[in-house]
Design a protein around this motif. Structure first.
Motif, PDB file in Angstrom:
ATOM      1  N   ASP A   6       0.873  -1.180   0.000  1.00 52.98           N
ATOM      2  CA  ASP A   6       0.000   0.000   0.000  1.00 52.98           C
ATOM      3  C   ASP A   6       0.907   1.227   0.000  1.00 52.98           C
ATOM      4  O   ASP A   6       1.110   1.872   1.034  1.00 52.98           O
ATOM      5  N   THR A  26      -1.423  -1.250  -4.146  1.00 54.47           N
ATOM      6  CA  THR A  26      -2.570  -0.340  -4.094  1.00 54.47           C
ATOM      7  C   THR A  26      -2.027   1.072  -3.890  1.00 54.47           C
ATOM      8  O   THR A  26      -1.134   1.291  -3.075  1.00 54.47           O
ATOM      9  N   ASN A  28      -3.364   5.360  -3.712  1.00 50.31           N
ATOM     10  CA  ASN A  28      -4.508   6.276  -3.595  1.00 50.31           C
ATOM     11  C   ASN A  28      -3.957   7.688  -3.774  1.00 50.31           C
ATOM     12  O   ASN A  28      -2.727   7.880  -3.814  1.00 50.31           O
ATOM     13  N   LYS A  84      -9.504   2.031  -9.249  1.00 46.62           N
ATOM     14  CA  LYS A  84     -10.029   2.115  -7.884  1.00 46.62           C
ATOM     15  C   LYS A  84     -11.109   3.197  -7.861  1.00 46.62           C
ATOM     16  O   LYS A  84     -10.865   4.356  -8.227  1.00 46.62           O
ATOM     17  N   PHE A 130     -11.520  -0.773   5.126  1.00 45.55           N
ATOM     18  CA  PHE A 130     -10.429  -0.037   5.788  1.00 45.55           C
ATOM     19  C   PHE A 130     -10.416  -0.365   7.277  1.00 45.55           C
ATOM     20  O   PHE A 130     -11.135   0.271   8.065  1.00 45.55           O
ATOM     21  N   ARG A 133      -8.796   2.465   9.901  1.00 46.28           N
ATOM     22  CA  ARG A 133      -9.585   3.696  10.097  1.00 46.28           C
ATOM     23  C   ARG A 133     -10.826   3.418  10.937  1.00 46.28           C
ATOM     24  O   ARG A 133     -11.301   4.314  11.651  1.00 46.28           O
ATOM     25  N   ALA A 164      -7.570  -3.602   3.854  1.00 48.75           N
ATOM     26  CA  ALA A 164      -6.777  -2.385   3.659  1.00 48.75           C
ATOM     27  C   ALA A 164      -6.711  -1.574   4.947  1.00 48.75           C
ATOM     28  O   ALA A 164      -7.361  -1.913   5.940  1.00 48.75           O
ATOM     29  N   SER A 165      -5.921  -0.507   4.885  1.00 49.37           N
ATOM     30  CA  SER A 165      -5.698   0.342   6.056  1.00 49.37           C
ATOM     31  C   SER A 165      -5.184  -0.513   7.223  1.00 49.37           C
ATOM     32  O   SER A 165      -5.667  -0.420   8.339  1.00 49.37           O
ATOM     33  N   ARG A 167      -2.430  -1.565   9.916  1.00 50.66           N
ATOM     34  CA  ARG A 167      -1.486  -0.746  10.668  1.00 50.66           C
ATOM     35  C   ARG A 167      -0.425  -1.557  11.392  1.00 50.66           C
ATOM     36  O   ARG A 167       0.508  -0.993  11.940  1.00 50.66           O
TER      37      ARG A 167
HETATM   38  O1  G3P Z   1      -5.024   2.216   0.319  1.00 55.35           O
HETATM   39  C1  G3P Z   1      -5.998   2.572   1.179  1.00 55.35           C
HETATM   40  C2  G3P Z   1      -5.776   2.332   2.635  1.00 55.35           C
HETATM   41  O2  G3P Z   1      -5.012   1.196   2.844  1.00 55.35           O
HETATM   42  C3  G3P Z   1      -5.355   3.551   3.397  1.00 55.35           C
HETATM   43  O3  G3P Z   1      -4.805   3.259   4.645  1.00 55.35           O
HETATM   44  O4  G3P Z   1      -3.499   3.942   6.627  1.00 55.35           O
HETATM   45  O5  G3P Z   1      -4.447   5.706   5.114  1.00 55.35           O
HETATM   46  O6  G3P Z   1      -5.941   4.364   6.589  1.00 55.35           O
HETATM   47  P1  G3P Z   1      -4.666   4.385   5.806  1.00 55.35           P
END
Ligand code: G3P
Length: 217
Positions: A6, A26, A28, A84, A130, A133, A164-165, A167
């Motif tokens: 990511d 991925t 963004n 996406k 996510f 988040r 995703a997201s 940590r």
């Molecule tokens: O790619 C999207 C996602 O994985 C974003 O993660 O850490 O910004 O919440 P984060």
């Protein structure tokens, strides 16, 4: 479980690819903007040269017709580009149309099982819940992942679940235990997965003992 990076950082992607740990990437708009004032399409093309698996390129318009224009343009960058789209009404409309045109879509910004059901029915190739988040606001990201996997399994839906997201290594391990198809993670989390202090300590000891033996000879 496939490992996606990511990140839009080419060095990080190269380092993961060397280890065989980059099944896809991925990106963004935030991750792209961290790389400075790069040309978006050229940058995605560079990533696609490193990684042969799916590389997500996110649309940046909120309006369906513009999302379609972007999606149709980005998919020409390389054969492994996935578009996406956000989990909005416009995003799902665009997903349905792009899917009908044979273009793979990763539906992003998913925060509920209801949204994940709608994305699958709209023809998403990937759904991105996510986790981090949700945890950030006191909810439970892993519980959402579990719900989505259960629902998709109930109906044999082909949409791949892309956790995703993420940590921490715990997120990755639990995603694997739940049977997520993919985990996408920052390079830092990938590094954390590899590391264990007892491995480093053990290796130091082995080398010290070996060198003592060599010194005696
Ligand atoms: O790619 C999207 C996602 O994985 C974003 O993660 O850490 O910004 O919440 P984060």
């Amino acid at each position: 479980m496939k490992f996606f990076l990511d990140t839009a950082n080419l060095d990080e992607i190269r380092k993961a690819a060397v280890l065989g740990l980059a099944d896809g990437v991925t990106t963004n708009p935030t991750l792209i903007s961290r790389e400075g004032n790069v040309d978006f399409k050229q940058h995605i093309a560079e990533i696609c040269k490193i990684v042969s698996g799916p590389v997500s390129a996110e649309v940046t318009s909120p309006v369906k017709d513009d999302m379609l224009r972007e999606g149709r343009e980005y998919v020409k960058i390389a054969p492994n580009v996935v578009i996406k789209c956000p989990l909005t009404v416009d995003g799902l409309e665009a997903t349905r149309i792009l899917n009908d045109e044979g273009i793979k879509v990763n539906v992003t910004l998913c925060f509920s099982a209801a949204q994940a059901i709608c994305a699958a029915k709209a023809g998403a190739s990937f759904i991105s819940p996510f986790l981090g988040r949700l945890d950030d606001i006191g909810d439970n990201g892993l519980r959402l992942l579990e719900e989505i996997i259960e629902i998709y399994d109930n109906y044999g839906w082909k949409t791949e679940v892309l956790a995703a997201s993420l940590r921490s290594p715990i997120h990755v391990i639990e995603a694997a235990r739940l049977g997520s198809d993919i985990a996408t993670m920052p390079y830092k989390v990938l590094e954390q997965l590899l590391k264990h202090p007892l491995t480093d300590k053990g290796q130091d000891q082995f080398l010290a003992d070996w060198n003592k033996r060599a010194a005696k000879a």
